[in-house]
Motif scaffolding. Structure first.
Motif, PDB file in Angstrom:
ATOM      1  N   ALA A 107      43.653  41.322  45.859  1.00 19.48           N
ATOM      2  CA  ALA A 107      43.050  40.942  44.578  1.00 19.48           C
ATOM      3  C   ALA A 107      43.716  41.614  43.389  1.00 19.48           C
ATOM      4  CB  ALA A 107      41.557  41.260  44.587  1.00 19.48           C
ATOM      5  N   LEU A 108      44.558  42.626  43.637  1.00 18.87           N
ATOM      6  CA  LEU A 108      45.233  43.296  42.527  1.00 18.87           C
ATOM      7  C   LEU A 108      46.114  42.298  41.779  1.00 18.87           C
ATOM      8  CD1 LEU A 108      46.284  46.611  44.336  1.00 18.87           C
ATOM      9  CD2 LEU A 108      44.468  46.343  42.633  1.00 18.87           C
ATOM     10  N   THR A 109      46.033  42.300  40.470  1.00 22.74           N
ATOM     11  CA  THR A 109      46.816  41.353  39.671  1.00 22.74           C
ATOM     12  C   THR A 109      48.288  41.743  39.678  1.00 22.74           C
ATOM     13  OG1 THR A 109      46.381  42.594  37.651  1.00 22.74           O
ATOM     14  CG2 THR A 109      44.864  40.810  38.191  1.00 22.74           C
ATOM     15  N   LYS A 110      49.145  40.749  39.802  1.00 22.51           N
ATOM     16  CA  LYS A 110      50.574  41.042  39.895  1.00 22.51           C
ATOM     17  C   LYS A 110      51.125  41.655  38.607  1.00 22.51           C
ATOM     18  CE  LYS A 110      51.910  36.959  41.495  1.00 22.51           C
ATOM     19  NZ  LYS A 110      52.795  35.938  42.100  1.00 22.51           N
ATOM     20  N   SER A 111      50.498  41.353  37.495  1.00 19.21           N
ATOM     21  CA  SER A 111      50.958  41.935  36.229  1.00 19.21           C
ATOM     22  C   SER A 111      50.742  43.449  36.182  1.00 19.21           C
ATOM     23  CB  SER A 111      50.236  41.273  35.053  1.00 19.21           C
ATOM     24  OG  SER A 111      48.841  41.497  35.133  1.00 19.21           O
ATOM     25  N   SER A 112      49.856  43.949  37.047  1.00 23.20           N
ATOM     26  CA  SER A 112      49.588  45.391  37.076  1.00 23.20           C
ATOM     27  C   SER A 112      50.499  46.121  38.049  1.00 23.20           C
ATOM     28  CB  SER A 112      48.129  45.644  37.472  1.00 23.20           C
ATOM     29  OG  SER A 112      47.904  45.297  38.838  1.00 23.20           O
ATOM     30  N   ALA A 153      49.505  38.096  47.522  1.00 25.62           N
ATOM     31  CA  ALA A 153      48.482  38.344  46.513  1.00 25.62           C
ATOM     32  C   ALA A 153      47.635  37.095  46.318  1.00 25.62           C
ATOM     33  CB  ALA A 153      49.125  38.754  45.191  1.00 25.62           C
ATOM     34  N   ASP A 154      46.393  37.281  45.903  1.00 24.15           N
ATOM     35  CA  ASP A 154      45.504  36.141  45.680  1.00 24.15           C
ATOM     36  C   ASP A 154      46.058  35.169  44.642  1.00 24.15           C
ATOM     37  OD1 ASP A 154      43.846  37.334  47.493  1.00 24.15           O
ATOM     38  OD2 ASP A 154      42.346  37.998  46.029  1.00 24.15           O
ATOM     39  N   GLU A 155      46.876  35.684  43.722  1.00 22.87           N
ATOM     40  CA  GLU A 155      47.467  34.831  42.685  1.00 22.87           C
ATOM     41  C   GLU A 155      48.502  33.857  43.244  1.00 22.87           C
ATOM     42  OE1 GLU A 155      48.779  36.820  39.020  1.00 22.87           O
ATOM     43  OE2 GLU A 155      47.770  38.605  39.786  1.00 22.87           O
TER      44      GLU A 155
END
Length: 334
Positions: A107-112, A153-155
């Motif tokens: 769930a961690l956002t790839k932008s982070s 990633a979920d994204e």
């Protein structure tokens, strides 16, 4: 100031994450440079320099602690020195961020995230359940997710979390529970198909269908796992690669539903300490038995490739304990 870049025995994988990077090379350069070498060291005194590049062993592992001072660029390459991944900068703070579950990891956002980020996951479904581990982010990876060593990633899109395999790889790390409640067949399938050495641990793993793989499977059993059929099926495990199973005793329970426990139609299995029971179902049209293989029987282990080796293999309430179509069958203990 000295900081640890990577620990001894950290494992690096191939580009698709499917196997250890045997003989791989880890280069360390000045951050931001193309190829200006920068020394790393074997401990925090920064007195004894490591070789550059570091050469990984046959299991893809770093053999020394790696300490440094300041920022580095780290390039992971295969044995032919073809780059696989680049991490720039790494600052040597080997302090993992931490999340509690695989779901939180993906769930961690790839932008982070920055290429090379490392995360400690304390459990698969819940903290402390044994399915966690350490992972690193490869932002350019498009490797196929397998639910154990590779996670998307979920994204979606590019970028994968790759498991750092520093010790045993278990079914629990692929999402199995072994609690006698959850249907674990998908997770067992993913683990066998990963083509990596596996460690079987205690538990009752329910199977609503069979597992079929074409790659070699190398298993060491610790504890006494039970694999139990919960629906009609021909074979609980069918493998066309080479199966090697050693260690403690494992049990394959057909539950009067499965016809065969392990079916190796083309390659020789090497099986030590296994029980087969309740393989009596004949609905598939096959004669029920615990083990079926097309290889030659070798009860000494001396004949090598092309032969089937069985040691301390027992059969209970089976139409036939085992059948080796190249020459042999039995109904009791081998």
């Amino acid at each position: 100031m000295a900081a640890r870049l990577t620990p001894a025995y950290q494992t690096f994988n191939t580009a698709n994450g499917s196997s250890p990077l045997a003989g791989g090379k880890i280069h360390f350069y000045v951050s931001g440079s193309v190829s200006t070498n920068k020394d790393t060291f074997s401990d925090d005194t920064l007195l004894t320099a490591n070789t550059n590049p570091l050469i990984l062993d046959s299991a893809g592992r770093v053999q020394v602690d790696v300490w440094g001072d300041g920022a580095y660029k780290m390039v992971v390459a295969d044995s032919a020195d073809t780059p696989i991944s680049t991490f720039d900068p790494i600052t040597g703070s080997f302090a993992f961020q931490s999340v509690n579950t695989i779901a939180e990891l993906t769930a961690l956002t790839k932008s982070s995230l920055t290429n090379g980020d490392q995360i400690n996951v304390t459990g698969y479904y819940a903290q402390g359940d044994g399915g966690g581990g350490n992972f690193y982010w490869v932002s350019a990876s498009t490797a196929t997710e397998n639910g154990g060593t590779i996670f998307e990633a979920d994204e979606a899109g590019t970028g994968r979390w790759l498991r750092i395999i520093s010790d045993e790889l278990t079914y629990i790390m692929f999402g199995a529970k072994g609690d006698g409640v959850q249907d674990d067949v998908t997770f067992l399938q993913n683990a066998w198909a990963a083509g990596l050495p596996l460690t079987e641990t205690d538990g009752t793993y329910l199977m609503s269908s069979g597992v079929t793989v074409t790659n070699d499977v190398d298993i060491t059993t610790k504890g006494n796992p039970i694999f139990q059929a919960t629906a009609t099926m021909e074979a609980m495990f069918k493998i066309t690669g080479v199966l090697t199973k050693i260690g403690n005793r494992s049990e394959y329970d057909g539950n009067v539903l499965a016809t065969t426990g392990i079916w190796c139609p083309t390659k020789q299995p090497y099986i030590v300490n296994a029980d087969f029971k309740d393989f009596t179902n004949t609905t598939s049209g096959s004669f029920p038995m615990g083990l079926l293989t097309g290889a030659l029987l070798d009860l000494t282990g001396e004949n090598g490739v092309g032969s089937c080796y069985l040691e301390n293999v027992r059969a209970f309430n089976c139409g036939l304990g085992w059948r080796i179509t190249g020459g042999g069958q039995g109904s009791g203990t081998a």
